[in-house]
Design an enzyme around this catalytic site. Structure first.
Site, PDB file in Angstrom:
ATOM      1  N   GLY A 231     -34.503  49.763  42.857  1.00 13.83           N
ATOM      2  CA  GLY A 231     -35.106  48.563  42.287  1.00 13.83           C
ATOM      3  C   GLY A 231     -34.089  47.448  42.280  1.00 13.83           C
ATOM      4  O   GLY A 231     -32.907  47.661  42.575  1.00 13.83           O
ATOM      5  N   LYS A 232     -34.497  46.256  41.998  1.00 13.69           N
ATOM      6  CA  LYS A 232     -33.559  45.131  41.863  1.00 13.69           C
ATOM      7  C   LYS A 232     -34.265  44.014  41.123  1.00 13.69           C
ATOM      8  O   LYS A 232     -35.495  43.876  41.218  1.00 13.69           O
ATOM      9  CB  LYS A 232     -33.143  44.626  43.245  1.00 13.69           C
ATOM     10  CG  LYS A 232     -31.844  43.856  43.231  1.00 13.69           C
ATOM     11  CD  LYS A 232     -30.659  44.795  43.218  1.00 13.69           C
ATOM     12  CE  LYS A 232     -29.336  44.102  43.094  1.00 13.69           C
ATOM     13  NZ  LYS A 232     -28.221  45.055  43.180  1.00 13.69           N
ATOM     14  N   GLY A 233     -33.491  43.206  40.388  1.00 15.06           N
ATOM     15  CA  GLY A 233     -34.071  42.079  39.678  1.00 15.06           C
ATOM     16  C   GLY A 233     -33.300  40.821  39.999  1.00 15.06           C
ATOM     17  O   GLY A 233     -32.165  40.875  40.474  1.00 15.06           O
TER      18      GLY A 233
END
Ligand code: NAD
Length: 459
Positions: free
Chosen positions: A115-117
Site C-alpha cells: 500500500g502507499k499514501g
C-alpha cells in the site's frame, strides 16, 4: 517511474511463463490461463482511495488538500506502506509505489501486502498546528480502511515519527477499545516504536552491497569465475580493490549507509563524495563521514555549503553542484535521494560499476537497460531498501505482543532476513543472464502466484 515498474513487472511475468518451475503441475492451457489472471491481478491495485482534506489554516482560510491511500494487493497480509507529504504526489506515483511495496514484501517474505499514501503538500509551508490537523484529518477520512489487520501506514518523504504518533493517537480516539499500537509503524520509541527503525533502511542498504561484495564473493569466487556472465565479471573486477564510493542524498537513508560504509571492516571503502539538495562535497582522498553526520544533525539536515563551514570542520573538499555526485569517477554509487535521478539523458555520464538503490526507483527504465547492457550491477530498491519495512514488521509484532526487542536483537533479525533473501537471489543472478532487478521481481511474483494459485484465485 510509472513506466519502469510496469515494464519490468511485465518482463518478469513474461520470463515467468518460460520458467519451468512456475506452476509446474499445470497443463499448458491452464498455465496460460493462470498467467493471464496473475497479470490482471498484479497490474491493477485493489483499491484507490482519494479524499480532499478540509483544513482551517491559522490565518483563517479553509483549504482542501488532495490525499490518497492506494491498496495494491493484500495476498500476503495487511496492506503496508508509507505516507508521503510532497508537492509532486499524484495518483500514479502513489499507485506505483504501492505496487513496489507488494513486490518488496513478497521478495523478503514479510507477511504484508502493498500500500502507499500521499498528501499533496510541501510540509515546510505549514505550521506545526496545521500539520497536526492534516494528520488527524487523514486518519479521520480513511479510518474505515486503516487498522492493524487491514492497512498499516508508516513514514515516507515529508513524514516521520511525529506524524505517526499523531496519526496513531487519532486512530485510538476514533476506535476506543480497539488494539491500536500496530495501526502505524515508524512511531517514536516512547509511543511503541522499535529501536533501530530509524537506521534500518540505511543499514539494510549498506548490508546488501557488503554481503554481495564480501561474504558472497569470498565464498563463491571460483564459481563466479566460471560463469559466463558480465555481472559476475563486474563483481570480480572490484574484488580486493579499494572501493571509491559516492552517496547521493545525506538524509535518513544516505547518511546511515555512508556511515556504515565508512566504518565497515569487511571492505576497503573510501567515501569520496556525498551530496544533498544543495551541494556535492568531493575529496578523492575520502571524506570524514562522522564529522559530516554531526554537522547535519546540528544544521537541519543540510551539508556544509561554504569554505568557512568546511574550515570549521577542519575538512577539505571541493564544493560542486548537487548533480555532480552522479558522474564522478567512482566504483560504487549509492542513490538515496529521489526517484528518476539517472535517466536516458544523463546515464552515459555515470561511471560507477555498482549502483545501489536506497531511494525508490532512482533509475528510470531506459537508464536501467543501458547500465545493465554495460555490465553495471544495480542492487535494486526492492532488495536494498527493505530494511525499513522489515523493521516496521518487527515494530508491528512488538505492538501486538507488547514486548520489546533490544537494538541488537532488531539488527540481528534484520540482517538475518536480508541475508536469507540474498542467499536465494544472488546465485540465480550470477548464474543467469537477467539483471538483479528482474531476478528479484521474478522471485517476488513467483511467490505471489504460488500463494494465489493455492488459494484458488488464479482460475
Ligand atoms: P530524507 O528526507 O531524510 O533525506 C533525503 C536527502 O536527499 C536529503 O539529504 C536531501 O537534502 C536530499 N535531496 C533532496 N533533493 C535532492 C536532490 N534533488 N538531489 C540530491 N539530493 C537531494 O529522506 P530519506 O528517508 O533518507 O529517504 C531517501 C529516499 O529513500 C526517498 O526516496 C525515500 O522514499 C526512500 N526510502 C526511504 C525509506 C526510509 O525508511 N526512510 C525506506 C525506503 C525508501
Amino acid at each position: 517511474m510509472a513506466s519502469q515498474t510496469g515494464s519490468i513487472v511485465q518482463h518478469s511475468l513474461d520470463a515467468l511463463l518460460e520458467d519451468e518451475t512456475f506452476l509446474p503441475d499445470l497443463k499448458e492451457q491452464d498455465r496460460q490461463q493462470a498467467f493471464t489472471s496473475l497479470t490482471a491481478i498484479l497490474s491493477t491495485p485493489n483499491h484507490i482511495h482519494k479524499s480532499f482534506l478540509r483544513i482551517a489554516l491559522e490565518n483563517g482560510k479553509v483549504v482542501r488538500i488532495p490525499s490518497f491511500r492506494v491498496q495494491h494487493n493484500n495476498t500476503l497480509g495487511p496492506y503496508k506502506g508509507g505516507i508521503r507529504f510532497h508537492e509532486s504526489v499524484n495518483e500514479d506515483e502513489v499507485t506505483n509505489l504501492a505496487s513496489l511495496m507488494t513486490l518488496k514484501n513478497a521478495l523478503h517474505e514479510v507477511p504484508f501486502g502493498g500500500g502507499k499514501g500521499g498528501v499533496v503538500l510541501n510540509p515546510r509551508n505549514y505550521s506545526v498546528i496545521e500539520l497536526h490537523q492534516i494528520c488527524k484529518k487523514y486518519v479521520h477520512y480513511f479510518s474505515d480502511i486503516l487498522g492493524p489487520d487491514k492497512d498499516i501506514p508508516a513514514p515516507d518523504m515529508g513524514t516521520g515519527d511525529r506524524e505517526m504518533d499523531w496519526m496513531m493517537a487519532e486512530y485510538k480516539s476514533i476506535r476506543p477499545g480497539a488494539t491500536y499500537r500496530g495501526s502505524f509503524t515508524g512511531k517514536s520509541i516512547i509511543n511503541g516504536g522499535s529501536l533501530g527503525r530509524r537506521e534500518a533502511t540505511g543499514k539494510g542498504v549498506y548490508f546488501t552491497y557488503r554481503y554481495m561484495m564480501s561474504d558472497f564473493l569470498n565464498e563463491n569466487r571460483e564459481w563466479l569465475d566460471a560463469q559466463e556472465n558480465p555481472f559476475a565479471q563486474t563483481a570480480l573486477d572490484q574484488d580486493g580493490k579499494p572501493l571509491k564510493m559516492a552517496v547521493q542524498g545525506f538524509g535518513n537513508v544516505g547518511s546511515v549507509a555512508a556511515l556504515e560504509a565508512y566504518r565497515c571492516s569487511y571492505l576497503n571503502n573510501k567515501i569520496v563524495a556525498v551530496s544533498d539538495r544543495n551541494v556535492t562535497l568531493y575529496n578523492p582522498e575520502g571524506l570524514d563521514i562522522p564529522a559530516l553526520v554531526e554537522f547535519t544533525d546540528k544544521n537541519e539536515g543540510d551539508l556544509p555549503t561554504t569554505e568557512a563551514e568546511l574550515n570549521g570542520l577542519e575538512m577539505k573538499a571541493d564544493i560542486l553542484d548537487r548533480e555532480k555526485v552522479l558522474y564522478l569517477d567512482v566504483d560504487v554509487l549509492v542513490l538515496a535521494a529521489l526517484e528518476d535521478q539517472i535517466h536516458k539523458d544523463n546515464v552515459e555520464q555515470v561511471k560507477a560499476k555498482i549502483v545501489v538503490e536506497g531511494a525508490n526507483a532512482p533509475v528510470t527504465g531506459e537508464a536501467d537497460e543501458y547500465l545493465a547492457d554495460n555490465g553495471v550491477i544495480i542492487v535494486p530498491d526492492i532488495l536494498a531498501n527493505a530494511g525499513g519495512v522489515i523493521v516496521s514488521y518487527f515494530e508491528w509484532l512488538q505492538g501486538r505482543e507488547t514486548q520489546f526487542y533490544s537494538e541488537e536483537q532488531v539488527y540481528d533479525m534484520l540482517f538475518e532476513k536480508m541475508q536469507s533473501t540474498m542467499d536465494t537471489i544472488l546465485p540465480q543472478f550470477f548464474g543467469d543472464p537477467f539483471p538483479l532487478r528482474q531476478n528479484c521481481y521474478i522471485h517476488a511474483v513467483m511467490k505471489l502466484s504460488t500463494v494465489l494459485f493455492r488459494q484458488g484465485k488464479l482460475y
